[in-house]
Design a protein around this motif. Structure first.
Motif: not given
Ligand code: PEP
Ligand code: MG
Length: 758
Positions: A167-173
């Protein structure tokens, strides 16, 4: 708090500062000399998208079918726009700038890098695009931080996460802001041997900033040090043509030629090596495992820029077991046939004669396929087979190339195998000796096919670090993982013929029936598989080069020109330039892959005759929007004319040339490469062929153009010996030969060094 100082960060903070920052913080905390800096935490990014209210739109914008290139591109553009065009809240902006100002006089040059936090992604480097901006100052600092945030949504990162269902919303930067080290010299260091784990420190060093070494733009010096005694066992000084430095006026990183007097000069002094050894020991002790370190020297100080665990060390496993030894008889088994040993390994199984494609489903796991010549449709059955035997073909025929890549033993050009052998007969195929024997034959060693298992490294020997790069040839994308596991320095030749021929229609017919977009996507998907597996190691993809007789077997093949001599005919760049409507789709596929972040692709044109061919090919590249100045590209030297006229080819600004010795030999000696009746005359080591190659290397070296070999002969020790001595830049070998070629190159390089000091 929007930021955290590196000295306060530890490994345990990975989730909030990302892998890169956590590692730098850990090193700083261990008292190692890391340039000072801070990290804009992942929480800051998260708060930014949530408080600005762009999060929902962002995640839905990137929820696309990633096989749809246009949708992928649009998703990337929208995500990028949302992130970089949204104002960063004043308090966050101030906090970042405040931290920056406190690092110096407000004019400090800093490096700004993304640090992704997706620790549970199998390959976190895909989570973010690993964006890096060098020599940044206050004016553009916050913009650069936003660019790093946006790199989380590069086309490649979106594609990767969609493919993995992550999921895209589970990756932060997070973003690291760190003082730039204006390096006079820099490089990498392995604190233990990268293949064996032996207590040997390997250091690579070049002039200027480290990008040149990490990106492979320069061949660095190489030092092998005994970690226990600190003694330098081997120092290989390379010719370093280019270096990366900061342009004093613009502050940008630029590539410069290394001044003449420093090109062949040794980079590291003994004191610097001693200091690196001390740091290497410390960092390995700190982490308790071997590390891969980036370092730099500035103002006499050695700095550590990054440290990661080495992931390539072999566990000594040596491949899969043969399943056939136990039941074999040891007697003298009747010799049935001989041919060319095209893919090494010994295997036994039941003969399955395949005369037409509809026989393929009768091939079961462990059978020996016996056929006139394999075809692209046979690849799935070839994967099931224990061995392959063909009537026709030479060492560069379809059967030979594909078998080698699949790790399936093969003997080709046996004459009447399809008549001599019978269905159901048990035979043993020796792909090294080129023999087929009756029954199951005892072998002393485990079946010589240790590398067919994708997860096992090819060979269990340590991989030496060599100045001449050793690459690998790939023709079927499914072999990419196996090829990458060899530890090769990249792909020296990615053929796309097998990919295109497996569509079962000629390109023209395929485009007519399925549309250009479908054709582009097929090429993208095959090439991407290899580019992804090797990233960031370079992958040299070649535009289409199949002779008309191979196309004739396909749907639409009846429209192919009828040629008396297809090998001298309508193939390679000749066909491509004559059919730009097909050619441009191949180039379009490469262009889109560049846009998706596969900067490791290089483009190569086959069968060029002269500078005019090269200029025309380059024009087509430009016409689809690929900038030849920005991308690595070059041509194959396969026709004698291209070798004799290589100066004209160099004038077209190619970055490299690569010897296609399969064709070069057939054209120099007038011996058909696929004709078993003259195969004894097919000699890539013939003095005439070597002369032509030697002169071409000399001309290219003078002009600073890289040279390579990607023909079959690159796997031959004598050819390797000749080419390393001539100063070739890289050698691309078959998957099964990579380990041997590494060793051979290492041996010759050592010998050259010894000769030079005696
Ligand atoms: C060659 O000719 O040596 C080569 C590598 O190209 P191909 O075998 O695909 O013609
Ligand atoms: Mg060729």
């Amino acid at each position: 708090m929007a930021v955290a100082w590196l000295e306060d960060v530890r490994s345990a903070d990975l989730g909030t500062v990302g892998g890169k920052a956590a590692s730098l913080g850990e090193l700083t905390g261990a008292g190692l000399p890391v340039p000072p800096g801070f990290v804009v935490t992942a929480g800051t990014y998260r708060t930014f998208i949530e408080e600005a209210g762009i999060d929902e739109e962002l995640f839905s914008a990137v929820d696309v079918d990633s096989e749809d290139s246009e949708a992928l591109e649009a998703a990337h553009e929208r995500a990028h726009e949302l992130i970089v065009e949204t104002e960063v809240p004043e308090n966050v902006r101030e906090e970042i700038l405040e931290a920056y100002r406190s690092m110096g006089d407000g004019k400090t040059f800093v490096a700004v890098r993304s640090s992704a936090t997706a620790e549970d992604l199998p390959d976190a480097s895909f989570a973010g695009q690993q964006e890096t901006f060098l020599n940044v100052t206050e004016d553009d600092l916050v913009d650069r931080v936003q660019e790093c945030w946006a790199s989380l949504f590069s086309q490649r990162a979106i594609y990767y996460r969609n493919q993995k269902g992550f999921p895209h919303d589970e990756v932060d930067i997070a973003v690291v802001v760190q003082t730039m080290v204006d390096a006079e010299k820099s490089g990498v260091m392995f604190t233990s041997h990268p293949s064996t784990g032996d207590p040997r420190i390997i250091i690579e060093a070049a002039w200027g900033l480290g990008e040149a070494v990490v990106s492979g733009a320069v061949s660095p010096d190489n030092y092998v040090v005994d970690r226990t005694t600190g003694e330098v066992e081997q120092a290989t000084v390379a010719t370093k043509k280019v270096m990366h430095v900061k342009d004093d006026e613009t502050g940008e990183t630029v590539e410069r030629e290394v001044p003449e007097d420093k090109r062949d000069q040794r980079v590291l002094t003994q004191e610097e090596i001693d200091r690196l050894i001390e740091l290497g020991r410390k960092v390995e002790d700190h982490y308790g495992e071997p590390q891969d370190v980036e370092w730099a020297v500035a103002g006499g100080e050695v700095y550590m820029l990054q440290s990661r665990p080495i992931t390539t060390i072999d566990d000594g496993a040596s491949g899969s077991e043969s399943d056939s030894e136990s039941e074999e008889d040891d007697g003298d088994n009747e010799h049935l046939l001989s041919g060319l040993g095209a893919s090494p390994g010994i295997a036994s199984g039941e003969v399955r004669i395949v005369t037409k494609l509809d026989h393929l489903d009768q091939v079961s796991e462990g059978d020996v396929i016996v056929t006139e010549m394999t075809m692209p449709d046979m690849v799935p059955a070839m994967k099931r087979a224990a061995a392959i035997v063909t009537d026709e073909g030479g060492m560069t025929s379809h059967a030979a190339i594909v078998s080698r890549e699949l790790g399936v033993p093969a003997v080709v050009g046996c004459g009447g195998a399809t008549h001599t052998l019978e269905n159901g007969q048990i035979v043993t195929v020796d792909g090294e000796m080129g023999t087929v024997r009756e029954g199951r034959v005892a072998v002393d060693e485990p079946a010589a096919n240790p590398s067919a298992d994708d997860s096992a490294p090819v060979g269990s020997r340590p991989k030496p670090v060599t100045a001449t790069e050793v690459k690998v040839n790939v023709s079927i994308p499914d072999a990419a993982e196996r090829a990458a596991n060899t530890g090769a320095d990249g792909v020296g030749l990615l053929r796309i013929e097998h990919l295109v021929l497996s569509l079962n229609k000629t390109p023209e017919r395929y485009i007519k029936d399925e549309g250009a977009e479908a054709y582009i996507k097929e090429i993208m998907s095959g090439v991407r598989k290899v580019a992804e597996e090797f990233y960031p190691r370079p992958v040299r993809v070649r535009t289409l080069d199949a002779p008309t007789d191979e196309f004739r077997q396909l749907e639409g093949g009846d429209e192919e020109p009828n040629e008396h001599n297809p090998m001298l005919g309508y193939r390679g760049i000749r066909r491509s330039l004559d059919r730009p409507e097909v050619f441009k789709h191949e180039l379009e596929a490469f262009k889109r892959l560049y846009e998706q972040g596969y900067e490791n692709l290089e483009i190569m044109f086959p069968l060029v005759t002269d500078g005019d061919d090269v200029a025309a090919a380059r024009d087509h590249m430009e016409s689809v929007g690929i900038d030849p100045e920005k991308r690595e590209w070059g041509v194959m030297i396969e026709t004698p004319a291209s070798a004799f006229g290589v100066e004209d080819i160099i004038d077209e600004d190619v970055d490299f040339v690569s010897f296609g010795t399969n064709d070069l030999t057939q054209y120099v000696l007038a011996v058909d490469r696929n004709n078993e009746h003259v195969s004894d005359r097919f000699d890539e080591l013939h003095p005439a062929v070597l002369d032509i190659m030697g002169d071409t290397i000399d001309a290219c070296r003078e002009a600073g153009v890289d040279t390579s070999i990607c023909g079959q002969a690159g796997s031959h020790p004598k050819m390797v010996d000749f080419l390393v001595r001539k100063g070739i830049t890289s050698i691309s070998a078959n998957i099964d030969a990579v380990a041997d070629v590494f060793e051979e190159v290492d041996r010759i390089e050592e010998r050259l060094i010894l000769d030079s000091v005696r």
